[in-house]
Scaffold this motif. Structure first.
Motif, PDB file in Angstrom:
ATOM      1  N   THR A  98     102.244  16.106 -89.222  1.00  0.00           N
ATOM      2  CA  THR A  98     101.379  17.267 -89.426  1.00  0.00           C
ATOM      3  C   THR A  98     101.000  17.362 -90.893  1.00  0.00           C
ATOM      4  OG1 THR A  98     102.482  18.456 -87.620  1.00  0.00           O
ATOM      5  CG2 THR A  98     101.199  19.767 -89.196  1.00  0.00           C
ATOM      6  N   ASN A  99      99.704  17.478 -91.172  1.00  0.00           N
ATOM      7  CA  ASN A  99      99.237  17.588 -92.551  1.00  0.00           C
ATOM      8  C   ASN A  99      99.465  19.000 -93.082  1.00  0.00           C
ATOM      9  OD1 ASN A  99      98.290  14.931 -92.629  1.00  0.00           O
ATOM     10  ND2 ASN A  99      96.308  15.519 -91.765  1.00  0.00           N
ATOM     11  N   ILE A 100      99.925  19.079 -94.312  1.00  0.00           N
ATOM     12  CA  ILE A 100     100.102  20.374 -94.969  1.00  0.00           C
ATOM     13  C   ILE A 100      99.858  20.216 -96.458  1.00  0.00           C
ATOM     14  CG2 ILE A 100     102.605  20.020 -95.189  1.00  0.00           C
ATOM     15  CD1 ILE A 100     102.831  23.135 -94.901  1.00  0.00           C
ATOM     16  N   ASP A 101      99.167  21.193 -97.047  1.00  0.00           N
ATOM     17  CA  ASP A 101      98.953  21.207 -98.497  1.00  0.00           C
ATOM     18  C   ASP A 101      99.980  22.118 -99.141  1.00  0.00           C
ATOM     19  OD1 ASP A 101      96.678  19.562 -99.307  1.00  0.00           O
ATOM     20  OD2 ASP A 101      95.517  20.814 -97.945  1.00  0.00           O
ATOM     21  N   VAL A 102     100.601  21.639-100.202  1.00  0.00           N
ATOM     22  CA  VAL A 102     101.617  22.399-100.928  1.00  0.00           C
ATOM     23  C   VAL A 102     101.083  22.755-102.311  1.00  0.00           C
ATOM     24  CG1 VAL A 102     103.966  22.438-101.818  1.00  0.00           C
ATOM     25  CG2 VAL A 102     103.462  21.199 -99.696  1.00  0.00           C
ATOM     26  N   ILE A 103     101.034  24.036-102.626  1.00  0.00           N
ATOM     27  CA  ILE A 103     100.569  24.515-103.930  1.00  0.00           C
ATOM     28  C   ILE A 103     101.776  24.949-104.754  1.00  0.00           C
ATOM     29  CG2 ILE A 103      99.112  26.174-105.150  1.00  0.00           C
ATOM     30  CD1 ILE A 103      97.533  26.498-102.517  1.00  0.00           C
ATOM     31  N   GLY A 114     110.777  14.078 -93.827  1.00  0.00           N
ATOM     32  CA  GLY A 114     111.832  13.916 -92.834  1.00  0.00           C
ATOM     33  C   GLY A 114     111.693  14.869 -91.663  1.00  0.00           C
ATOM     34  N   ASP A 115     111.023  16.012 -91.889  1.00  0.00           N
ATOM     35  CA  ASP A 115     110.799  16.990 -90.820  1.00  0.00           C
ATOM     36  C   ASP A 115     109.459  16.778 -90.111  1.00  0.00           C
ATOM     37  OD1 ASP A 115     113.215  18.323 -91.076  1.00  0.00           O
ATOM     38  OD2 ASP A 115     112.467  19.663 -92.649  1.00  0.00           O
ATOM     39  N   GLY A 116     108.749  15.698 -90.472  1.00  0.00           N
ATOM     40  CA  GLY A 116     107.518  15.370 -89.771  1.00  0.00           C
ATOM     41  C   GLY A 116     106.253  15.935 -90.377  1.00  0.00           C
ATOM     42  N   PHE A 117     106.291  16.256 -91.671  1.00  0.00           N
ATOM     43  CA  PHE A 117     105.117  16.820 -92.330  1.00  0.00           C
ATOM     44  C   PHE A 117     104.606  15.871 -93.415  1.00  0.00           C
ATOM     45  CE2 PHE A 117     107.696  20.477 -90.946  1.00  0.00           C
ATOM     46  CZ  PHE A 117     106.782  21.070 -90.086  1.00  0.00           C
ATOM     47  N   ASP A 118     103.313  15.613 -93.381  1.00  0.00           N
ATOM     48  CA  ASP A 118     102.659  14.798 -94.403  1.00  0.00           C
ATOM     49  C   ASP A 118     102.113  15.760 -95.460  1.00  0.00           C
ATOM     50  OD1 ASP A 118     101.417  12.896 -95.907  1.00  0.00           O
ATOM     51  OD2 ASP A 118      99.826  12.462 -94.455  1.00  0.00           O
TER      52      ASP A 118
END
Length: 249
Positions: A2-7, A30-34
């Motif tokens: 799952t894609n996620i943006d981190v600010i 490791g939890d499945g987040f890109d």
């Protein structure tokens, strides 16, 4: 994945950013987040800029340099302009919760628009716990807040939350309350407090003054934005009553 943006808004208060970045990226992967990281440097911080340049050169993160110090809220909004994913995470430039638990914040978005965090259990000193309690009481009094750790700035949210919630000044810390006031579903979950966070010193007195001003501004935004006469009406009535009493004495 799952894609996620981190600010990550970066001010004067930071941990070892290279180490922190690697640990956070590995935990989320490791939890499945890109996760795509965007660091926003708030002001002239040469040492921080040089450190983050290593991440940028390696393609591990995007770095935005603000021309001067605008504050954490402006840094978050500047970082948001660089995001594309429908899921966004906001993290401080230092540890507040255990890094291994970050994936739980994003997973909780299945049933909410915004997820905020309470650091629990807490390992703070009695003084810090008292500060947190006073802040929580003030928030409940002026903003009808149900959130138990307004000082924690670890949030995960869906993109429309930042698109439709107005933030001013230093109100980034009040994002859950403001988003709930707009109509978004906000939930709070418990995550273990990071050890370095529990050991941090208390804030300077000027910090509490700024916090009080922010709380008052949030009070007006949440109570009187739609019906401003509800504030000015009682105030005007009080002035009229004082004038009448003055004339009759």
């Amino acid at each position: 994945m799952t894609n996620i943006d981190v600010i990550v808004p970066v001010g004067a208060r930071t941990d070892d950013l290279l180490q922190l970045h690697r640990r956070r990226a590995e935990a989320l992967r490791g939890d499945g987040f890109d996760a795509t990281f965007t660091y926003v440097i708030d002001g002239d911080l040469p040492q921080v800029r040089d450190t983050l340049a290593e991440l940028a050169r390696g393609g591990d993160a995007c770095v935005i340099q603000l021309s001067r110090q605008f504050g954490e809220t402006a840094a978050v909004l500047a970082g948001f302009t660089n995001t594309k994913a429908q899921l966004v995470m906001i993290l401080p430039a230092f540890e507040q919760v255990e890094t291994a638990s970050l994936g739980r914040v994003i997973a909780a978005l299945d049933d909410a628009d915004l997820v905020t965090v309470r650091r629990y259990p807490r390992g703070d000193s009695l003084v810090r716990r008292a500060q947190t309690h006073v802040f929580e009481v003030l928030m409940k009094g002026v903003g009808s807040s149900r959130f138990r750790d307004p000082g924690c700035t670890v949030h995960a949210l869906k993109r429309p939350v930042l698109e439709e919630t107005e933030l001013y000044g230093e109100q980034h810390g009040f994002l859950p309350l403001l988003a709930a006031n707009v109509g978004f579903k906000v939930v709070e979950i418990d995550l273990p407090q990071a050890r370095p966070d529990a050991a941090r010193r208390v804030h300077r007195p000027v910090g509490y003054v700024h916090r009080l001003v922010d709380i008052l501004s949030v009070f007006f935004l949440t109570r009187f934005t739609r019906r401003p006469l509800r504030f000015f009406g009682p105030a005007g009535a009080g002035c009229t009553l004082v004038g009448v009493l003055g004339l009759t004495v």
